[in-house]
Design an enzyme around this catalytic site. Structure first.
Site, short mmCIF file in Angstrom:
data_model
loop_
_atom_site.label_atom_id
_atom_site.label_comp_id
_atom_site.label_asym_id
_atom_site.label_seq_id
_atom_site.Cartn_x
_atom_site.Cartn_y
_atom_site.Cartn_z
N CYS A 296 15.39 62.72 14.84
CA CYS A 296 13.92 62.83 14.83
C CYS A 296 13.38 61.62 14.08
O CYS A 296 14.07 60.59 13.98
CB CYS A 296 13.47 64.16 14.24
SG CYS A 296 13.94 64.43 12.51
N ARG B 263 12.90 68.35 11.61
CA ARG B 263 13.39 68.89 12.89
C ARG B 263 14.87 68.66 13.12
O ARG B 263 15.61 69.60 13.50
CB ARG B 263 12.58 68.30 14.05
CG ARG B 263 11.13 68.71 14.03
CD ARG B 263 10.31 67.84 14.95
NE ARG B 263 10.23 66.47 14.47
CZ ARG B 263 9.73 65.46 15.12
NH1 ARG B 263 9.27 65.63 16.35
NH2 ARG B 263 9.70 64.25 14.59
N ASP C 48 6.26 67.79 15.65
CA ASP C 48 6.58 67.45 14.26
C ASP C 48 5.83 68.40 13.31
O ASP C 48 4.60 68.40 13.28
CB ASP C 48 6.13 66.00 14.01
CG ASP C 48 6.57 65.50 12.67
OD1 ASP C 48 7.10 66.29 11.88
OD2 ASP C 48 6.39 64.29 12.41
#
Ligand code: 4NP
Length: 159
Positions: free
Chosen positions: A10, A16, A128
């Site tokens: 990410c 994440r 996000d």
């Protein structure tokens, strides 16, 4: 060397991709598969730090331990260490393809939610959650978990 090696990527490697890393590690372990699971970020801001506390807490609410994560940055030389490099959203995939040293390495880059059979065509990103409310982290973890289950079924390894 493990029979298959994957890395989730990410932006910051604190929200994440660490969640995907923890969930996928658990899935391959339960399935008894010899798969190396790692994560990294395209950005350098958080190198050496633990996962973002709300991400650790979201994992904890589902019974996972996210406390041992150490953030790192994914570089061009890292492609050679993996069979599959899995972006959490489409911008991560685009960044990774630009970072790849050649076409062979760029071909290892895939999008995580493409492994979720229930993901809608126009909804392919894990959004996000950084800086957002706990619900955003829970939602990201739901999306990650569904996609990791799909990914497990597609890994070219058998026990
Ligand atoms: P992640 O979230 O990519 O899921 O780890 C982010 C964490 C930090 C930042 C951006 C995204 N940041 O800009 O510091």
């Amino acid at each position: 060397m493990p029979s298959y090696r994957i890395c989730f990527v990410c932006l910051g490697n604190i929200c994440r991709s660490p969640m995907a890393d923890v969930v996928m590690r658990q899935l391959v372990s339960t399935a008894g598969l010899d798969v190396q699971v790692d994560s990294a970020g395209t950005g350098s801001w958080h190198i050496g730090r633990g996962a973002n506390p709300p991400a650790v807490q979201a994992l904890g609410r589902r019974g996972y331990d996210g406390s041992t994560h150490v953030a790192r940055q994914f570089g061009p030389g890292d492609f050679a260490d993996y069979d599959l490099v899995i972006g959490l959203d489409r911008s991560n995939v685009a960044d990774l393809r630009l970072l790849a040293p050649d076409d062979e390495q760029a071909a290892k880059v895939v999008l995580l939610r493409d492994f979720d059979p229930d993901a809608a065509a126009g909804d392919r990103d894990v959004p996000d959650p950084y800086g957002g409310p706990d619900d955003d982290f829970d939602h990201a973890l739901d999306l990650v978990t569904a996609a990791c289950k799909g990914l497990l079924n597609r890994l070219p390894v058998r026990r």
